[in-house]
Design an enzyme around this catalytic site. Structure first.
Site, PDB file in Angstrom:
ATOM      1  N   GLY A   1       2.165   4.834   2.233  1.00  0.00           N
ATOM      2  CA  GLY A   1       2.339   5.387   3.579  1.00  0.00           C
ATOM      3  C   GLY A   1       3.695   5.054   4.153  1.00  0.00           C
ATOM      4  O   GLY A   1       4.555   4.438   3.506  1.00  0.00           O
ATOM      5  N   GLY A   2       3.899   5.463   5.400  1.00  0.00           N
ATOM      6  CA  GLY A   2       5.193   5.300   6.049  1.00  0.00           C
ATOM      7  C   GLY A   2       5.616   3.860   6.203  1.00  0.00           C
ATOM      8  O   GLY A   2       6.780   3.505   5.939  1.00  0.00           O
ATOM      9  N   ILE A   3       4.717   2.976   6.648  1.00  0.00           N
ATOM     10  CA  ILE A   3       5.097   1.584   6.882  1.00  0.00           C
ATOM     11  C   ILE A   3       5.457   0.868   5.580  1.00  0.00           C
ATOM     12  O   ILE A   3       6.501   0.206   5.509  1.00  0.00           O
ATOM     13  CB  ILE A   3       3.987   0.849   7.651  1.00  0.00           C
ATOM     14  CG1 ILE A   3       3.908   1.391   9.089  1.00  0.00           C
ATOM     15  CG2 ILE A   3       4.258  -0.660   7.686  1.00  0.00           C
ATOM     16  CD1 ILE A   3       2.757   0.845   9.898  1.00  0.00           C
TER      17      ILE A   3
ATOM     18  N   GLU B   1      -2.614  -3.473  -6.393  1.00  0.00           N
ATOM     19  CA  GLU B   1      -3.586  -2.490  -6.856  1.00  0.00           C
ATOM     20  C   GLU B   1      -2.881  -1.227  -7.327  1.00  0.00           C
ATOM     21  O   GLU B   1      -3.164  -0.694  -8.392  1.00  0.00           O
ATOM     22  CB  GLU B   1      -4.539  -2.164  -5.704  1.00  0.00           C
ATOM     23  CG  GLU B   1      -5.558  -1.088  -6.016  1.00  0.00           C
ATOM     24  CD  GLU B   1      -6.444  -0.789  -4.824  1.00  0.00           C
ATOM     25  OE1 GLU B   1      -7.547  -1.364  -4.759  1.00  0.00           O
ATOM     26  OE2 GLU B   1      -6.036   0.014  -3.954  1.00  0.00           O
TER      27      GLU B   1
ATOM     28  N   GLY C   1       0.825  -1.193   0.000  1.00  0.00           N
ATOM     29  CA  GLY C   1       0.000   0.000   0.000  1.00  0.00           C
ATOM     30  C   GLY C   1       0.860   1.245   0.000  1.00  0.00           C
ATOM     31  O   GLY C   1       2.028   1.224  -0.395  1.00  0.00           O
TER      32      GLY C   1
END
Length: 321
Positions: free
Chosen positions: A225-227, A246, A223
């Protein structure tokens, strides 16, 4: 080439001429995220001046604070119908704007469900899309998203596109022939970019726990984001990873360039990265441009759990709140 160029020239219009094709009651769909045709959506509210009423514009991840989203004066002309509730849509809804409708969806079924509703209401479907320029064979590319655009084209939607030389050319379901396009507007603006999200020390520690569980040869989905960004950094000692995702992001390019991702052990489309759409910086867009190892495919296939489950050692990593 002469025939396709002639067809191209006949379909070339000004922005106002293209928007003049919209009729009252049309169900308009816009390209996803960075594939949003910015001039069309920024000016779609102007159809009110022609007496057009009762349209809606379905989007996923709209980029701009467009007038049709922020100004309730256009509620009777263009409703904003979103599958992903962005900051601009949330702000308008919070202010009491009657022009905002949000229906959360699974991306692999969203367009099918919406098209069914539109057909039942006997409304015309219209697609606003953004394309890279036509090649010698008469094909343009939907560039940064094939998530649902190809299915709308196949379903017979009126297709209005912006042709932008600054968009990358991509393959897979992104290919669209000039004969499938009803009108085109030539534009020239940079591909919409989102900055890389810096990761914190906590993100890095979480990513370490995740990285321990990803085996060599896995097919992964990351996905945003930071992680996920921290995880990409933490995966640099892995081997033979593949991508079925995706969303295609900058961190995947980093993993390709350091040799971690080679897609050599994938079950589906071996040696190719598969994605429904791409959002990132110029680094990502330059990498995918004219790159046949990257396929933009419809989300109805990419995100289908039955398809995802066929991938060898499939690992999906996302951020939750």
């Amino acid at each position: 080439m002469a025939d396709t160029q002639e067809a191209y020239n006949k379909k070339k219009m000004s922005l106002n001429e293209a928007l003049g094709l919209i009729r009252s009651g049309d169900a308009i769909f816009s390209g996803l995220g960075a594939a949003e045709p910015q001039e069309l959506v920024r000016n779609v509210h102007t159809i009110k001046e022609r007496g057009v009423r009762g349209c809606d514009l379905t989007t996923c991840l709209p980029f701009g604070d467009c007038e049709y989203i922020t100004n309730p004066a256009y509620a009777d002309t263009v409703m904003s119908s979103g599958w992903f509730y962005t900051a601009a849509q949330r702000a308008s809804a919070k202010a009491g704007g009657p022009q905002i409708s949000h229906v959360p969806e699974r991306l692999h079924t969203a367009v099918t469900r919406r098209m069914q509703a539109v057909r039942e209401d006997k409304r015309r479907m219209v697609l606003f899309a953004a394309c890279s320029p036509m090649d010698a064979h008469g094909y343009l590319s939907l560039s940064l998203s094939a998530a649902y655009e190809r299915e709308l084209i196949n379903e017979g939607a009126l297709v209005i596109v912006e042709v932008n030389p600054k968009l990358p050319r991509t393959f897979g379901d992104a290919a669209v022939h000039i004969s499938e396009i009803d009108a085109l507007v030539e534009v020239d603006y940079p591909a919409p970019a989102i900055p890389e999200v810096p990761f914190t020390e906590n993100d890095r520690k979480i990513a370490e726990f995740i990285a321990e569980r990803i085996e060599d040869g896995s097919t992964i989905q990351l996905g945003i984001g930071g992680i996920p960004n921290a995880l990409a950094s933490g995966l640099k000692d892995k081997k033979h990873l593949g991508i079925h995702t995706e969303m295609l992001t900058d961190n995947m390019v980093d993993l390709v360039e350091c040799g971690v991702i080679d897609n050599s052990m994938k079950t589906l489309y071996r040696h190719k990265m598969v994605s429904a759409f791409a959002m990132g910086t110029a680094k990502l867009y330059n990498y995918i441009n004219d790159n046949p190892s990257v396929l933009m495919m419809s989300a109805s296939w990419v995100n289908d759990p039955h398809i995802v489950g066929q991938n060898y050692k499939m690992q999906s990593i996302n951020t939750a709140i």
